[in-house]
Design an enzyme around this catalytic site. Structure first.
Site, PDB file in Angstrom:
ATOM      1  N   HIS A   1       0.838  -1.204   0.000  1.00  0.00           N
ATOM      2  CA  HIS A   1       0.000   0.000   0.000  1.00  0.00           C
ATOM      3  C   HIS A   1       0.875   1.258   0.000  1.00  0.00           C
ATOM      4  CE1 HIS A   1      -3.586   2.393   1.306  1.00  0.00           C
ATOM      5  NE2 HIS A   1      -2.652   3.131   1.877  1.00  0.00           N
ATOM      6  N   GLU A   2       1.857   1.285   0.892  1.00  0.00           N
ATOM      7  CA  GLU A   2       2.737   2.451   0.987  1.00  0.00           C
ATOM      8  C   GLU A   2       3.602   2.598  -0.255  1.00  0.00           C
ATOM      9  OE1 GLU A   2       2.611   4.766   3.324  1.00  0.00           O
ATOM     10  OE2 GLU A   2       0.942   3.663   4.232  1.00  0.00           O
TER      11      GLU A   2
END
Length: 218
Positions: free
Chosen positions: A21-22
Site C-alpha cells: 500500500h505504501e
C-alpha cells in the site's frame, strides 16, 4: 503455540499488504516529483537504514507491523516539492495509489491462486426417493454448473443460485460424466409448509480454471 504462530503470520501478512500500500503512494509520488524523506518497513527503533541515490532514507525498524512513507514538510516548514504544495491532481493520484495497489495485489493473488490450485463445484449428494428431482432424472453425483439462471463457477455461488428460485420450479444444468443435462424441476409442497425439489446435500468437487477463466473470476 499454534495460536501464537497464527497471530505472527497474520501480522506479517498484514505488514506485507501495508508495505505494498505504501509503495503505491511512494511510486506515484516519485513520478509526480513529490519529495519524500523516508520509506520505512515497520515502526520503532531502526534496525537497518540506508540512504538511496535518490536521497530517500530506506529503513527496516524493530516493530514489523505496518510501515509508512514520510513526505517532506510533515515535521517542518513545507518545502517546494512537499506533498501539500503539489497540484490537486498529483495529491489525489498519490493518495489513491495506496488503495489501488491493494486492489491490484488482491487481483493478482486471486488469479495466481485460481490458476494454480483451482476451486470446487457443487455436486449433488443425494436425491430423495420419489421427489420431483428424481422424477425429472436428476442423479446423485451430478455436478451443478447452473441453477435458476445463475452460472455456478465455484461452490460459493450455490447459495445465491438457490435463493434465485422463482418459487414454482428450479432450473438446473449439470455435468454427468462428459455430457451436460438440463432440468426444469417443479417445487413440491412439504408437510412442514416448505417447498423443495428433493436435493439433499451437496459435496465439493475439485475443478481447475484456465488462466483466462481465473482472470474473469478474479
Amino acid at each position: 503455540m499454534e495460536t501464537v504462530l497464527t497471530v505472527i503470520i497474520g501480522l506479517l501478512l498484514l505488514t506485507a499488504f501495508v508495505v505494498i500500500h505504501e509503495w503505491g503512494h511512494f511510486f506515484v509520488a516519485k513520478k509526480c516529483g513529490i519529495e519524500m524523506q523516508e520509506f520505512s518497513i515497520g515502526f520503532g527503533p531502526k534496525l537497518i537504514s540506508r540512504k538511496g541515490k535518490d536521497g530517500m532514507q530506506y529503513s527496516l525498524r524493530a516493530i514489523l507491523f505496518g510501515g509508512y512513507v514520510k513526505f517532506a514538510g510533515e515535521d517542518d516548514d513545507p518545502e517546494n516539492n512537499a506533498l501539500n504544495r503539489a497540484s490537486l491532481k498529483d495529491r489525489c493520484l498519490t493518495v489513491v495509489a495506496g488503495a489501488a495497489m491493494n486492489f491490484v495485489t488482491a487481483f493478482v493473488l486471486a488469479v495466481i491462486f485460481l490458476s494454480v490450485f483451482g476451486g470446487s463445484l457443487p455436486a449433488i449428494d443425494k436425491v430423495m426417493p420419489g421427489s420431483s428431482a428424481e422424477k425429472c432424472g436428476v442423479q446423485s453425483g451430478d455436478v451443478i454448473t447452473e441453477m435458476n439462471g445463475l452460472r455456478i463457477d465455484m461452490f460459493e455461488d450455490l447459495t445465491y443460485a438457490i435463493d434465485a428460485g422463482n418459487g414454482s420450479e428450479m432450473t438446473l444444468t449439470v455435468l454427468r460424466g462428459d455430457s451436460e443435462e438440463h432440468f426444469e424441476i417443479p417445487y413440491e409442497l412439504q408437510d412442514d409448509g416448505s417447498y423443495k425439489v428433493g436435493l439433499n446435500g451437496f459435496n465439493a468437487v475439485k475443478c481447475s480454471y484456465s488462466f483466462i477463466e481465473s482472470v474473469g473470476l478474479s
